[in-house]
Design a protein around this motif. Structure first.
Motif, PDB file in Angstrom:
ATOM      1  N   ILE A  63     -24.727 -60.675  -0.841  1.00 19.55           N
ATOM      2  CA  ILE A  63     -23.780 -61.051  -1.890  1.00 19.55           C
ATOM      3  C   ILE A  63     -22.854 -62.138  -1.370  1.00 19.55           C
ATOM      4  CG2 ILE A  63     -21.901 -60.251  -3.372  1.00 19.55           C
ATOM      5  CD1 ILE A  63     -23.247 -57.486  -3.338  1.00 19.55           C
ATOM      6  N   SER A  64     -22.897 -63.294  -2.038  1.00 16.06           N
ATOM      7  CA  SER A  64     -22.038 -64.416  -1.657  1.00 16.06           C
ATOM      8  C   SER A  64     -20.668 -64.306  -2.306  1.00 16.06           C
ATOM      9  CB  SER A  64     -22.666 -65.748  -2.080  1.00 16.06           C
ATOM     10  OG  SER A  64     -23.927 -65.913  -1.484  1.00 16.06           O
ATOM     11  N   GLU A  65     -20.651 -63.801  -3.540  1.00 17.32           N
ATOM     12  CA  GLU A  65     -19.400 -63.784  -4.298  1.00 17.32           C
ATOM     13  C   GLU A  65     -19.476 -62.743  -5.404  1.00 17.32           C
ATOM     14  OE1 GLU A  65     -16.965 -66.950  -7.136  1.00 17.32           O
ATOM     15  OE2 GLU A  65     -18.667 -67.620  -5.955  1.00 17.32           O
ATOM     16  N   LEU A  66     -18.359 -62.089  -5.679  1.00 16.37           N
ATOM     17  CA  LEU A  66     -18.205 -61.228  -6.854  1.00 16.37           C
ATOM     18  C   LEU A  66     -17.175 -61.896  -7.747  1.00 16.37           C
ATOM     19  CD1 LEU A  66     -18.005 -57.676  -5.242  1.00 16.37           C
ATOM     20  CD2 LEU A  66     -19.954 -58.697  -6.391  1.00 16.37           C
ATOM     21  N   ALA A  67     -17.548 -62.170  -8.989  1.00 13.71           N
ATOM     22  CA  ALA A  67     -16.650 -62.919  -9.857  1.00 13.71           C
ATOM     23  C   ALA A  67     -16.659 -62.357 -11.272  1.00 13.71           C
ATOM     24  CB  ALA A  67     -17.059 -64.380  -9.894  1.00 13.71           C
ATOM     25  N   PRO A  68     -15.467 -62.218 -11.876  1.00 17.01           N
ATOM     26  CA  PRO A  68     -15.408 -61.778 -13.267  1.00 17.01           C
ATOM     27  C   PRO A  68     -15.675 -62.941 -14.220  1.00 17.01           C
ATOM     28  CG  PRO A  68     -13.195 -61.985 -12.371  1.00 17.01           C
ATOM     29  CD  PRO A  68     -14.157 -62.289 -11.261  1.00 17.01           C
ATOM     30  N   ASP A  69     -16.258 -62.624 -15.370  1.00 20.46           N
ATOM     31  CA  ASP A  69     -16.451 -63.631 -16.396  1.00 20.46           C
ATOM     32  C   ASP A  69     -15.224 -63.604 -17.325  1.00 20.46           C
ATOM     33  OD1 ASP A  69     -16.781 -61.453 -18.092  1.00 20.46           O
ATOM     34  OD2 ASP A  69     -18.928 -61.706 -18.339  1.00 20.46           O
ATOM     35  N   GLY A  72     -14.081 -60.275 -18.503  1.00 24.01           N
ATOM     36  CA  GLY A  72     -13.628 -59.323 -17.511  1.00 24.01           C
ATOM     37  C   GLY A  72     -14.736 -58.539 -16.837  1.00 24.01           C
ATOM     38  N   GLN A  73     -15.991 -58.775 -17.201  1.00 23.07           N
ATOM     39  CA  GLN A  73     -17.105 -58.099 -16.555  1.00 23.07           C
ATOM     40  C   GLN A  73     -17.466 -58.847 -15.277  1.00 23.07           C
ATOM     41  OE1 GLN A  73     -19.968 -58.118 -19.728  1.00 23.07           O
ATOM     42  NE2 GLN A  73     -19.219 -56.173 -20.537  1.00 23.07           N
ATOM     43  N   VAL A  74     -17.829 -58.082 -14.238  1.00 27.50           N
ATOM     44  CA  VAL A  74     -18.054 -58.682 -12.920  1.00 27.50           C
ATOM     45  C   VAL A  74     -19.545 -58.879 -12.658  1.00 27.50           C
ATOM     46  CG1 VAL A  74     -17.744 -58.327 -10.443  1.00 27.50           C
ATOM     47  CG2 VAL A  74     -15.929 -57.686 -12.032  1.00 27.50           C
ATOM     48  N   SER A  75     -19.869 -60.024 -12.070  1.00 26.72           N
ATOM     49  CA  SER A  75     -21.233 -60.328 -11.647  1.00 26.72           C
ATOM     50  C   SER A  75     -21.233 -60.646 -10.164  1.00 26.72           C
ATOM     51  CB  SER A  75     -21.786 -61.532 -12.422  1.00 26.72           C
ATOM     52  OG  SER A  75     -21.888 -61.242 -13.791  1.00 26.72           O
ATOM     53  N   ALA A  76     -22.376 -60.391  -9.532  1.00 24.52           N
ATOM     54  CA  ALA A  76     -22.554 -60.692  -8.115  1.00 24.52           C
ATOM     55  C   ALA A  76     -23.440 -61.923  -7.995  1.00 24.52           C
ATOM     56  CB  ALA A  76     -23.186 -59.513  -7.390  1.00 24.52           C
ATOM     57  N   LEU A  77     -22.960 -62.932  -7.268  1.00 18.34           N
ATOM     58  CA  LEU A  77     -23.761 -64.115  -6.964  1.00 18.34           C
ATOM     59  C   LEU A  77     -24.422 -63.860  -5.619  1.00 18.34           C
ATOM     60  CD1 LEU A  77     -24.649 -67.047  -7.471  1.00 18.34           C
ATOM     61  CD2 LEU A  77     -22.562 -67.766  -6.297  1.00 18.34           C
ATOM     62  N   LEU A  78     -25.749 -63.908  -5.602  1.00 18.45           N
ATOM     63  CA  LEU A  78     -26.498 -63.616  -4.381  1.00 18.45           C
ATOM     64  C   LEU A  78     -26.737 -64.883  -3.570  1.00 18.45           C
ATOM     65  CD1 LEU A  78     -29.108 -61.099  -5.834  1.00 18.45           C
ATOM     66  CD2 LEU A  78     -26.815 -60.675  -4.950  1.00 18.45           C
ATOM     67  N   GLY A  81     -28.966 -67.577  -5.035  1.00 18.23           N
ATOM     68  CA  GLY A  81     -28.553 -68.213  -6.280  1.00 18.23           C
ATOM     69  C   GLY A  81     -28.687 -67.340  -7.509  1.00 18.23           C
ATOM     70  N   ASN A  82     -29.345 -66.196  -7.411  1.00 17.25           N
ATOM     71  CA  ASN A  82     -29.459 -65.280  -8.550  1.00 17.25           C
ATOM     72  C   ASN A  82     -28.123 -64.605  -8.826  1.00 17.25           C
ATOM     73  OD1 ASN A  82     -32.157 -65.864  -8.815  1.00 17.25           O
ATOM     74  ND2 ASN A  82     -32.849 -64.070  -7.699  1.00 17.25           N
ATOM     75  N   VAL A  83     -27.954 -64.189 -10.073  1.00 23.00           N
ATOM     76  CA  VAL A  83     -26.739 -63.504 -10.500  1.00 23.00           C
ATOM     77  C   VAL A  83     -27.121 -62.156 -11.080  1.00 23.00           C
ATOM     78  CG1 VAL A  83     -24.773 -63.579 -12.084  1.00 23.00           C
ATOM     79  CG2 VAL A  83     -25.558 -65.671 -10.982  1.00 23.00           C
ATOM     80  N   ILE A  84     -26.405 -61.106 -10.660  1.00 22.84           N
ATOM     81  CA  ILE A  84     -26.636 -59.762 -11.177  1.00 22.84           C
ATOM     82  C   ILE A  84     -25.332 -59.250 -11.765  1.00 22.84           C
ATOM     83  CG2 ILE A  84     -27.196 -57.378 -10.580  1.00 22.84           C
ATOM     84  CD1 ILE A  84     -28.927 -58.414  -8.336  1.00 22.84           C
ATOM     85  N   ARG A  85     -25.369 -58.845 -13.025  1.00 20.29           N
ATOM     86  CA  ARG A  85     -24.183 -58.257 -13.662  1.00 20.29           C
ATOM     87  C   ARG A  85     -24.025 -56.836 -13.143  1.00 20.29           C
ATOM     88  NH1 ARG A  85     -21.260 -59.572 -18.361  1.00 20.29           N
ATOM     89  NH2 ARG A  85     -22.778 -61.229 -18.529  1.00 20.29           N
TER      90      ARG A  85
END
Length: 109
Positions: A63-69, A72-78, A81-85
């Motif tokens: 996991i490179s980054e955890l960021a809210p949209d 307010g829902q959080v996604s993980a940037l791997l 480059g993939n993103v997982i909600r």
């Protein structure tokens, strides 16, 4: 889960009117199972994101980054480059998720 239960009870008169309408009960039943099963489990070495069918394990190292949209829902940037909600994780409980995983909170510069 409560909404799925109410929808199931509300669909019973329709399903009871004609046998062809019985499959309509599957819609609130599937929603109930999804609400019961979906979520994100936090472990010291990984996150496990559960959905209606199956789950995805993601090691913290990927996991490179955890960021809210904006909602307010959080996604993980791997790291690839993939993103997982992260189901059930919001901006408000993100610090608790990081603490449960033993991760440090980094701030963007």
């Amino acid at each position: 889960m409560v909404a799925a239960g109410i929808a199931f009870v509300g669909a019973i008169p329709f399903a009871g009117a004609r046998w062809e309408l019985t499959p309509i009960l599957l819609i609130p039943a599937a929603f109930f199972v999804w609400a019961w099963r979906a979520g994100t489990d936090v472990y010291p070495d990984e996150l496990r994101v559960r959905a209606l069918v199956g789950s995805t394990r993601v090691p913290w190292a990927r996991i490179s980054e955890l960021a809210p949209d904006p909602r307010g829902q959080v996604s993980a940037l791997l790291d690839n480059g993939n993103v997982i909600r992260l189901t059930g994780v919001t901006r408000d409980n993100l610090p608790r998720v990081l603490a449960a995983g033993g991760q440090e909170i980094g701030h963007a510069d």
